[in-house]
Design a protein around this motif. Structure first.
Motif, PDB file in Angstrom:
ATOM      1  N   PRO A  89      67.095  33.284 -55.851  1.00  0.00           N
ATOM      2  CA  PRO A  89      67.270  33.282 -57.139  1.00  0.00           C
ATOM      3  C   PRO A  89      66.767  34.727 -57.570  1.00  0.00           C
ATOM      4  N   SER A  90      67.066  35.050 -58.797  1.00  0.00           N
ATOM      5  CA  SER A  90      66.465  36.217 -59.318  1.00  0.00           C
ATOM      6  C   SER A  90      65.175  36.013 -59.798  1.00  0.00           C
ATOM      7  N   PRO A  91      64.199  36.802 -59.427  1.00  0.00           N
ATOM      8  CA  PRO A  91      62.841  36.690 -60.045  1.00  0.00           C
ATOM      9  C   PRO A  91      62.615  36.839 -61.481  1.00  0.00           C
ATOM     10  N   GLU A  92      63.720  37.038 -62.455  1.00  0.00           N
ATOM     11  CA  GLU A  92      63.619  37.172 -63.612  1.00  0.00           C
ATOM     12  C   GLU A  92      64.141  35.665 -64.195  1.00  0.00           C
ATOM     13  N   GLU A  93      64.706  34.890 -63.182  1.00  0.00           N
ATOM     14  CA  GLU A  93      65.510  33.657 -63.745  1.00  0.00           C
ATOM     15  C   GLU A  93      64.535  32.704 -63.943  1.00  0.00           C
ATOM     16  N   PRO A  94      64.560  32.266 -65.531  1.00  0.00           N
ATOM     17  CA  PRO A  94      63.304  31.173 -65.650  1.00  0.00           C
ATOM     18  C   PRO A  94      63.926  29.641 -65.204  1.00  0.00           C
ATOM     19  N   PHE A  95      62.638  29.173 -64.762  1.00  0.00           N
ATOM     20  CA  PHE A  95      62.868  27.937 -64.136  1.00  0.00           C
ATOM     21  C   PHE A  95      63.155  26.860 -65.324  1.00  0.00           C
ATOM     22  N   GLU A  96      64.061  25.928 -64.896  1.00  0.00           N
ATOM     23  CA  GLU A  96      64.651  24.944 -65.807  1.00  0.00           C
ATOM     24  C   GLU A  96      64.042  23.415 -65.485  1.00  0.00           C
ATOM     25  N   PRO A  97      63.804  22.282 -66.334  1.00  0.00           N
ATOM     26  CA  PRO A  97      63.372  21.300 -65.868  1.00  0.00           C
ATOM     27  C   PRO A  97      64.182  20.530 -65.014  1.00  0.00           C
ATOM     28  N   ASN A  98      63.818  20.043 -64.141  1.00  0.00           N
ATOM     29  CA  ASN A  98      64.607  19.170 -63.012  1.00  0.00           C
ATOM     30  C   ASN A  98      65.097  20.305 -61.960  1.00  0.00           C
ATOM     31  N   ASP A  99      64.842  21.429 -61.864  1.00  0.00           N
ATOM     32  CA  ASP A  99      65.095  22.376 -61.079  1.00  0.00           C
ATOM     33  C   ASP A  99      64.395  21.834 -59.620  1.00  0.00           C
ATOM     34  N   ILE A 100      64.871  21.908 -58.494  1.00  0.00           N
ATOM     35  CA  ILE A 100      64.427  21.335 -57.159  1.00  0.00           C
ATOM     36  C   ILE A 100      64.363  22.890 -56.387  1.00  0.00           C
ATOM     37  N   LEU A 101      63.317  23.152 -56.195  1.00  0.00           N
ATOM     38  CA  LEU A 101      62.770  24.610 -55.125  1.00  0.00           C
ATOM     39  C   LEU A 101      62.935  24.343 -53.754  1.00  0.00           C
ATOM     40  N   ILE A 102      63.348  25.276 -53.117  1.00  0.00           N
ATOM     41  CA  ILE A 102      63.323  25.173 -51.716  1.00  0.00           C
ATOM     42  C   ILE A 102      62.383  26.500 -51.374  1.00  0.00           C
ATOM     43  N   VAL A 103      61.231  26.218 -50.727  1.00  0.00           N
ATOM     44  CA  VAL A 103      60.251  27.482 -50.603  1.00  0.00           C
ATOM     45  C   VAL A 103      59.872  27.552 -48.993  1.00  0.00           C
ATOM     46  N   ALA A 104      59.361  28.700 -48.999  1.00  0.00           N
ATOM     47  CA  ALA A 104      58.788  28.907 -47.735  1.00  0.00           C
ATOM     48  C   ALA A 104      57.589  29.569 -47.671  1.00  0.00           C
ATOM     49  N   GLY A 105      56.550  29.389 -46.786  1.00  0.00           N
ATOM     50  CA  GLY A 105      55.244  29.711 -46.711  1.00  0.00           C
ATOM     51  C   GLY A 105      54.354  28.916 -45.881  1.00  0.00           C
ATOM     52  N   LYS A 106      53.056  29.238 -45.981  1.00  0.00           N
ATOM     53  CA  LYS A 106      52.079  28.555 -45.285  1.00  0.00           C
ATOM     54  C   LYS A 106      52.069  27.176 -45.764  1.00  0.00           C
ATOM     55  N   GLU A 107      51.950  26.205 -44.717  1.00  0.00           N
ATOM     56  CA  GLU A 107      51.999  24.827 -45.115  1.00  0.00           C
ATOM     57  C   GLU A 107      51.108  24.526 -46.179  1.00  0.00           C
ATOM     58  N   GLN A 108      49.942  24.975 -46.099  1.00  0.00           N
ATOM     59  CA  GLN A 108      48.759  24.637 -47.127  1.00  0.00           C
ATOM     60  C   GLN A 108      49.320  25.122 -48.570  1.00  0.00           C
ATOM     61  N   ASP A 109      49.685  26.458 -48.525  1.00  0.00           N
ATOM     62  CA  ASP A 109      50.162  27.008 -49.839  1.00  0.00           C
ATOM     63  C   ASP A 109      51.348  26.125 -50.253  1.00  0.00           C
ATOM     64  N   VAL A 110      52.246  25.645 -49.604  1.00  0.00           N
ATOM     65  CA  VAL A 110      53.284  24.866 -49.985  1.00  0.00           C
ATOM     66  C   VAL A 110      52.976  23.597 -50.619  1.00  0.00           C
ATOM     67  N   LYS A 111      52.111  22.877 -49.850  1.00  0.00           N
ATOM     68  CA  LYS A 111      51.511  21.559 -50.486  1.00  0.00           C
ATOM     69  C   LYS A 111      50.631  21.913 -51.736  1.00  0.00           C
ATOM     70  N   ASN A 112      49.947  23.082 -51.750  1.00  0.00           N
ATOM     71  CA  ASN A 112      49.049  23.243 -53.020  1.00  0.00           C
ATOM     72  C   ASN A 112      50.190  23.640 -54.253  1.00  0.00           C
ATOM     73  N   LEU A 113      51.401  24.229 -53.839  1.00  0.00           N
ATOM     74  CA  LEU A 113      52.241  24.311 -54.979  1.00  0.00           C
ATOM     75  C   LEU A 113      52.792  22.924 -55.394  1.00  0.00           C
ATOM     76  N   ALA A 114      52.909  21.897 -54.381  1.00  0.00           N
ATOM     77  CA  ALA A 114      53.573  20.994 -54.630  1.00  0.00           C
ATOM     78  C   ALA A 114      52.526  19.875 -55.565  1.00  0.00           C
ATOM     79  N   ALA A 115      51.457  20.180 -55.408  1.00  0.00           N
ATOM     80  CA  ALA A 115      50.454  19.404 -56.122  1.00  0.00           C
ATOM     81  C   ALA A 115      49.988  19.966 -57.482  1.00  0.00           C
ATOM     82  N   LEU A 116      50.796  21.055 -57.966  1.00  0.00           N
ATOM     83  CA  LEU A 116      50.445  21.652 -59.263  1.00  0.00           C
ATOM     84  C   LEU A 116      50.899  20.712 -60.361  1.00  0.00           C
ATOM     85  N   LYS A 117      50.305  20.684 -61.647  1.00  0.00           N
ATOM     86  CA  LYS A 117      50.786  19.721 -62.776  1.00  0.00           C
ATOM     87  C   LYS A 117      51.736  20.773 -63.682  1.00  0.00           C
TER      88      LYS A 117
END
Ligand code: ATP
Ligand code: ATP
Lengths: 228, 228
Positions: free
Chosen positions: A200-228
């Motif tokens: 996706p374009s880095p300028e694309e704003p996220f929308e409610p209900n978006d499902i993200l598929i991400v890659a990165g260090k496992e702990q960083d991924v988990k931290n992101l998933a814990a964000l409010k």
């Protein structure tokens, strides 16, 4: 074709039998409680009422000819669960999945012949603990060196903002590889559908209900998933 | 820091509380049964014995100050589960996860204020049905157009044979993107570790315990996971 006997139609066993029937697996559902057998009979191929600690009753029901049996008897009838499992092994059912309510019960079930033991309350307790901490994480595939691919719902604080604006890569250390978004502007009678955006374009704003598929260090991924 | 009250220490609630404690979440465990409270007290920060349908008891325990509560009371006490949930909403707990034993129970819990409802037996019934059919599939990330990435244990019939020998891509329609393998030749005291092979050689024979990471059409991936 798989044929499966499900023994014990409490809440767990009932859902196993229904889940198998939904997936087009021929199921024989068994319980000593006639009402439960009647409740399920319209949803499965076959439903019988008998006491499964009786070997000849198991043979009359031809369970010894089935490739698989699930013993879903719960902690109100521990001895029945153990004896039923032992009999299934004796009459030669090749694969037996048995439900345990404690680790000791699980040991005994394996000793008497269960190939797989499942403790639904214990497994779900662990999953709920995980969901408390990282409510957004739906799937995680660990890769090498602590890296992972994961699927997670968009953090609420990201909605309406773009990846570059949020500095996702520098602040959170992850790459948003793709996203799934609900299709908008559907006709009222059109079924819901999702669009898939790869890179996706880095300028694309996220929308409610978006499902993200991400890659990165496992702990960083988990931290992101814990964000409010 | 998250603080979580877990109410109801049956098998499910006990595992939720222990799971949270293992993940370093401060937990207050509550049950009206003193024995259960004593059993868990060494594993959690705080364990109290009282009837949670009593609003002043909830306030005395300062539950109204917690960000999250899990109501793990089960189907032997449905009214207690509903009243406890309603009181938690009334005293202002922002996030309430409540356990339901039926769909009707779930409806009522949402009406009285549960943010999330979980039915452990129902969810596990579905998962076991899935495991019956595709015992090897551990993770699945759906991508676009019916494609998916998945993690699965090596099909037993693949062991000792190579990808080209098995014609994995032409026969099964999937790409083995990577594999995780147990490290061999470890010293007896060395901890188990895995090697990760990205883009494994098509001539590389599969080994027992290999974990495959594959990409392909979701149905093809599931078919592969169902292989004996
Ligand atoms: N010997 C037996 N033969 C046939 N059915 C049996 C036998 N023993 C127990 N059952 C059945 O197994 C079912 C589930 O067992 P039990 O009541 O112990 O578990 P439960 O904890 O209430 O189940 P759940 O948590 O799934 O609701 C019951 O419906 C019971 O009738
Ligand atoms: N009003 C209440 N206040 C505090 N604890 C309660 C209250 N009502 C029920 N509990 C506790 O909730 C726990 C679990 O509830 P219940 O016995 O109904 O479920 P269960 O089906 O046996 O649980 P599990 O399937 O998790 O083993 C019990 O230990 C019970 O003492």
């Amino acid at each position: 074709s798989i044929e499966c006997a499900v023994i014990g139609l409490g809440r767990f066993g009932m859902e196993v039998a229904l889940g198998l029937a939904r997936r087009h697996v021929p199921v024989l559902a068994v319980d000593q409680n006639r009402e439960l057998v009647e409740d399920i009979s319209e949803y499965v191929d076959n439903a019988l009422c008998f006491d499964t600690t009786n070997e000849s009753a198991l043979r009359d029901a031809r369970i010894h000819e089935m490739p698989l049996a699930v013993v879903a008897i719960g902690d109100n009838h521990v001895e029945d669960s153990i004896l039923t499992t032992a009999l299934l092994r004796q009459i030669g059912v090749p694969r037996i999945i048995a439900r345990a309510s404690t680790d000791l019960h699980a040991k005994i079930l394996r000793i008497v012949g269960a190939n797989e033991v499942v403790n639904p309350e214990k497994e779900m307790g662990g999953r709920i603990a995980q969901r408390v901490i990282a409510p957004g994480l739906t799937e995680l595939i660990p890769l090498s060196e602590g890296f992972a691919i994961a699927e997670l719902r968009v953090p609420p604080s990201f909605i309406g903002r773009s990846m570059s604006d949020l500095r996702v890569r520098s602040r959170y250390g992850v790459n948003v590889v793709a996203l799934r978004r609900r299709a908008r502007d559907l006709a009222p009678d059109e079924p819901a559908s999702t669009t898939f955006l790869l890179n996706p374009s880095p300028e694309e704003p996220f929308e409610p209900n978006d499902i993200l598929i991400v890659a990165g260090k496992e702990q960083d991924v988990k931290n992101l998933a814990a964000l409010k």
